[in-house]
Design a protein around this motif. Structure first.
Motif, PDB file in Angstrom:
ATOM      1  N   VAL B  67     -68.097  13.095  51.366  1.00 44.90           N
ATOM      2  CA  VAL B  67     -69.301  12.353  50.731  1.00 44.90           C
ATOM      3  C   VAL B  67     -70.158  13.507  49.969  1.00 44.90           C
ATOM      4  O   VAL B  67     -70.047  14.685  50.597  1.00 44.90           O
ATOM      5  CB  VAL B  67     -70.467  11.839  51.845  1.00 44.90           C
ATOM      6  CG1 VAL B  67     -70.894  10.516  51.005  1.00 44.90           C
ATOM      7  CG2 VAL B  67     -69.930  11.692  53.039  1.00 44.90           C
ATOM      8  N   LEU B  68     -70.981  13.429  48.871  1.00 47.63           N
ATOM      9  CA  LEU B  68     -71.838  14.171  48.461  1.00 47.63           C
ATOM     10  C   LEU B  68     -72.779  14.830  49.336  1.00 47.63           C
ATOM     11  O   LEU B  68     -73.143  13.903  50.425  1.00 47.63           O
ATOM     12  CB  LEU B  68     -72.462  13.606  47.242  1.00 47.63           C
ATOM     13  CG  LEU B  68     -71.727  13.342  46.254  1.00 47.63           C
ATOM     14  CD1 LEU B  68     -72.373  12.775  44.943  1.00 47.63           C
ATOM     15  CD2 LEU B  68     -70.844  14.180  45.631  1.00 47.63           C
ATOM     16  N   ALA B  69     -73.064  15.835  49.482  1.00 42.87           N
ATOM     17  CA  ALA B  69     -74.109  16.615  50.461  1.00 42.87           C
ATOM     18  C   ALA B  69     -75.429  16.236  49.849  1.00 42.87           C
ATOM     19  O   ALA B  69     -76.473  16.217  50.616  1.00 42.87           O
ATOM     20  CB  ALA B  69     -73.847  17.953  50.581  1.00 42.87           C
ATOM     21  N   LYS B  70     -75.443  16.209  48.746  1.00 38.43           N
ATOM     22  CA  LYS B  70     -76.930  16.157  48.017  1.00 38.43           C
ATOM     23  C   LYS B  70     -76.758  14.762  46.852  1.00 38.43           C
ATOM     24  O   LYS B  70     -75.605  14.363  46.580  1.00 38.43           O
ATOM     25  CB  LYS B  70     -77.247  17.146  47.063  1.00 38.43           C
ATOM     26  CG  LYS B  70     -77.204  18.646  48.244  1.00 38.43           C
ATOM     27  CD  LYS B  70     -77.927  19.636  47.325  1.00 38.43           C
ATOM     28  CE  LYS B  70     -76.925  20.527  46.718  1.00 38.43           C
ATOM     29  NZ  LYS B  70     -77.436  21.670  46.051  1.00 38.43           N
ATOM     30  N   ASN B  71     -77.926  14.407  46.514  1.00 38.11           N
ATOM     31  CA  ASN B  71     -78.013  13.394  45.379  1.00 38.11           C
ATOM     32  C   ASN B  71     -77.383  13.854  44.066  1.00 38.11           C
ATOM     33  O   ASN B  71     -77.434  15.279  43.926  1.00 38.11           O
ATOM     34  CB  ASN B  71     -79.298  12.954  44.919  1.00 38.11           C
ATOM     35  CG  ASN B  71     -80.282  12.123  46.031  1.00 38.11           C
ATOM     36  OD1 ASN B  71     -79.399  11.328  46.720  1.00 38.11           O
ATOM     37  ND2 ASN B  71     -81.234  12.488  46.255  1.00 38.11           N
ATOM     38  N   PRO B  72     -76.750  13.249  43.295  1.00 44.90           N
ATOM     39  CA  PRO B  72     -76.004  13.586  42.176  1.00 44.90           C
ATOM     40  C   PRO B  72     -76.983  14.313  41.176  1.00 44.90           C
ATOM     41  O   PRO B  72     -76.564  15.436  40.460  1.00 44.90           O
ATOM     42  CB  PRO B  72     -75.547  12.513  41.285  1.00 44.90           C
ATOM     43  CG  PRO B  72     -75.487  11.374  42.544  1.00 44.90           C
ATOM     44  CD  PRO B  72     -76.406  11.864  43.490  1.00 44.90           C
ATOM     45  N   HIS B  73     -78.256  14.117  40.931  1.00 40.44           N
ATOM     46  CA  HIS B  73     -79.047  15.009  40.086  1.00 40.44           C
ATOM     47  C   HIS B  73     -79.547  16.115  40.583  1.00 40.44           C
ATOM     48  O   HIS B  73     -80.336  16.832  40.153  1.00 40.44           O
ATOM     49  CB  HIS B  73     -80.150  13.913  39.666  1.00 40.44           C
ATOM     50  CG  HIS B  73     -81.250  13.555  40.868  1.00 40.44           C
ATOM     51  ND1 HIS B  73     -81.152  12.626  41.722  1.00 40.44           N
ATOM     52  CD2 HIS B  73     -82.198  14.339  41.345  1.00 40.44           C
ATOM     53  CE1 HIS B  73     -82.096  12.448  42.487  1.00 40.44           C
ATOM     54  NE2 HIS B  73     -82.603  13.692  42.425  1.00 40.44           N
ATOM     55  N   GLU B  74     -79.080  16.483  41.900  1.00 39.66           N
ATOM     56  CA  GLU B  74     -79.416  17.891  42.571  1.00 39.66           C
ATOM     57  C   GLU B  74     -78.411  18.762  42.442  1.00 39.66           C
ATOM     58  O   GLU B  74     -78.410  19.776  42.820  1.00 39.66           O
ATOM     59  CB  GLU B  74     -80.158  17.411  44.024  1.00 39.66           C
ATOM     60  CG  GLU B  74     -81.157  16.782  44.302  1.00 39.66           C
ATOM     61  CD  GLU B  74     -81.509  16.371  45.840  1.00 39.66           C
ATOM     62  OE1 GLU B  74     -82.801  16.574  45.998  1.00 39.66           O
ATOM     63  OE2 GLU B  74     -80.611  16.326  46.443  1.00 39.66           O
ATOM     64  N   ILE B  75     -77.144  18.273  41.883  1.00 39.72           N
ATOM     65  CA  ILE B  75     -75.909  18.967  41.973  1.00 39.72           C
ATOM     66  C   ILE B  75     -75.573  19.444  40.642  1.00 39.72           C
ATOM     67  O   ILE B  75     -75.422  18.615  39.596  1.00 39.72           O
ATOM     68  CB  ILE B  75     -74.657  18.455  42.557  1.00 39.72           C
ATOM     69  CG1 ILE B  75     -75.070  18.181  43.871  1.00 39.72           C
ATOM     70  CG2 ILE B  75     -73.465  19.313  42.311  1.00 39.72           C
ATOM     71  CD1 ILE B  75     -73.818  17.156  44.624  1.00 39.72           C
ATOM     72  N   SER B  76     -75.755  20.541  40.071  1.00 43.55           N
ATOM     73  CA  SER B  76     -75.847  20.946  38.848  1.00 43.55           C
ATOM     74  C   SER B  76     -74.352  21.489  38.627  1.00 43.55           C
ATOM     75  O   SER B  76     -73.560  21.872  39.394  1.00 43.55           O
ATOM     76  CB  SER B  76     -76.655  22.334  38.494  1.00 43.55           C
ATOM     77  OG  SER B  76     -75.971  23.286  39.189  1.00 43.55           O
ATOM     78  N   LEU B 129     -74.667  16.445  37.899  1.00 42.62           N
ATOM     79  CA  LEU B 129     -73.671  15.693  38.291  1.00 42.62           C
ATOM     80  C   LEU B 129     -74.066  14.073  37.804  1.00 42.62           C
ATOM     81  O   LEU B 129     -73.110  13.383  37.198  1.00 42.62           O
ATOM     82  CB  LEU B 129     -73.095  15.536  39.653  1.00 42.62           C
ATOM     83  CG  LEU B 129     -72.075  14.595  39.964  1.00 42.62           C
ATOM     84  CD1 LEU B 129     -71.001  15.233  39.399  1.00 42.62           C
ATOM     85  CD2 LEU B 129     -71.930  14.796  41.500  1.00 42.62           C
ATOM     86  N   SER B 130     -75.300  14.046  38.063  1.00 46.05           N
ATOM     87  CA  SER B 130     -75.764  12.596  37.420  1.00 46.05           C
ATOM     88  C   SER B 130     -75.756  12.357  35.940  1.00 46.05           C
ATOM     89  O   SER B 130     -75.368  11.134  35.333  1.00 46.05           O
ATOM     90  CB  SER B 130     -77.301  12.180  38.009  1.00 46.05           C
ATOM     91  OG  SER B 130     -78.142  13.246  37.581  1.00 46.05           O
ATOM     92  N   ASP B 131     -75.887  13.529  35.240  1.00 44.76           N
ATOM     93  CA  ASP B 131     -75.858  13.740  33.772  1.00 44.76           C
ATOM     94  C   ASP B 131     -74.320  13.280  33.430  1.00 44.76           C
ATOM     95  O   ASP B 131     -73.807  12.511  32.468  1.00 44.76           O
ATOM     96  CB  ASP B 131     -76.198  14.883  33.189  1.00 44.76           C
ATOM     97  CG  ASP B 131     -77.801  15.250  33.298  1.00 44.76           C
ATOM     98  OD1 ASP B 131     -78.331  14.137  33.322  1.00 44.76           O
ATOM     99  OD2 ASP B 131     -78.152  16.364  33.568  1.00 44.76           O
ATOM    100  N   LEU B 132     -73.296  13.805  34.335  1.00 49.58           N
ATOM    101  CA  LEU B 132     -71.993  13.372  33.956  1.00 49.58           C
ATOM    102  C   LEU B 132     -71.505  11.887  34.156  1.00 49.58           C
ATOM    103  O   LEU B 132     -70.477  11.548  33.594  1.00 49.58           O
ATOM    104  CB  LEU B 132     -71.122  14.270  34.855  1.00 49.58           C
ATOM    105  CG  LEU B 132     -71.407  15.869  34.393  1.00 49.58           C
ATOM    106  CD1 LEU B 132     -70.156  16.524  35.212  1.00 49.58           C
ATOM    107  CD2 LEU B 132     -71.059  16.266  33.016  1.00 49.58           C
ATOM    108  N   ILE B 133     -72.265  11.266  34.960  1.00 45.35           N
ATOM    109  CA  ILE B 133     -71.917   9.898  35.176  1.00 45.35           C
ATOM    110  C   ILE B 133     -72.508   8.680  34.080  1.00 45.35           C
ATOM    111  O   ILE B 133     -72.313   8.000  33.847  1.00 45.35           O
ATOM    112  CB  ILE B 133     -72.512   9.230  36.606  1.00 45.35           C
ATOM    113  CG1 ILE B 133     -72.221  10.578  37.653  1.00 45.35           C
ATOM    114  CG2 ILE B 133     -72.029   8.223  36.993  1.00 45.35           C
ATOM    115  CD1 ILE B 133     -72.819  10.041  39.107  1.00 45.35           C
TER     116      ILE B 133
END
Lengths: 158, 158
Positions: B67-76, B129-133
DNA sequence: CCGATACAGTACTGAATCAGTCCGGTTTTG
DNA sequence: CAAAACCGGACTGATTCAGTACTGTATCGG
């Protein structure tokens, strides 16, 4: 490490040397090799590539040498990198060439890759050779939110 | 070409896959391999590295997975790249390690190299990462002058 | 408790890339 | 014509990288 090739690194040094010596006519490869403390053969190779990319112009024969083809502020870091390593493309997907990726049409992040590439290109395109000669003027560089990058003034961060 | 390693490219794909499947509990390596059409061994290798960098957390045993360790918007994007390739450093000079360059103290452009690096890091650190989604939200990304990069909305430029 | 499943870690190999060098050619000038 | 300097291609040794294989460890179901 996501790094530039060593030759590209050298190219930045050489271009800086040439730019600094502007006005003092032509710089020979031998001359630049001595100043940069790099082997002559390597320097020649680099200057050759910079020439072919149109960043330098040359004069042959005895008393020949190299000069910048444009003003330092018209030569971006992006151009110099591209001269040495070809067009900047962080991933295969971000090239205009198709057929390299077996995911091709269904690839979910192709667009994003291109956006990432464009962002990096944008930044590198903004920094010019003249900025490399006059570091302090770099305070003009700002981050994605329009805020000045914090370390510019102090010369170092992290 | 100044490109990311292929494995890094894959890592971006895999992270996107995982992020998209958020909420549906754990994703196994086998599962992700099938979805991304990449060989299982390679996928495992990548997930392992992402795990060690703290971007993922894992559950062992049958019914295990990632699983992701952090929220998608916290992973650059910068973090993901660093996870696969080590700290981003376009040139040896821009590392904190000393003694690699024989020009060392007298090198005329060391500071500039660090500035270039920092500029690139700044841009990559802004894309998450959230930007990529959600590609369309990327209109928030701006160039060095604070102007919106022109190609974002249309999806393509040049 | 045992075995199936999935993660964890290491080590190896073949391929591709890169830095660096060399050599032969051409142009200019004294 | 000879020296100085650029021009171009080609070669090689080293390094890096992608991909794979193998062994170990943890968890769960029956």
């Amino acid at each position: 490490m996501v790094r530039l090739g060593r030759l590209t690194d050298y190219a930045l040094v050489l271009m800086t040397c040439i730019a600094r010596g502007e006005g003092s006519s032509l710089r020979t490869a031998r001359d630049l090799a001595k100043e940069s403390k790099l082997p002559l053969a390597t320097v020649s190779k680099i200057l050759k590539e910079l020439l072919q990319s149109g960043l330098l112009t040359s004069q042959r024969g005895i008393h020949g040498g190299y000069v910048l083809a444009k003003n330092p502020h018209e030569i971006s870091v992006l151009e110099m990198i591209a001269a040495m390593e070809g067009p900047l493309a962080l991933t295969d997907c971000s090239t205009d060439v198709t057929g390299l990726c077996n995911l091709e049409s269904c690839c979910p992040i192709k667009t994003n890759q291109q956006i990432i590439n464009q962002a990096v290109r944008g930044v590198l395109g903004k920094v010019t050779l003249s900025d490399l000669i006059q570091p302090l003027h770099l305070t003009a560089i700002r981050d994605a939110n329009g805020k000045v990058l914090p370390m510019i003034a102090s010369g170092r961060v992290q």
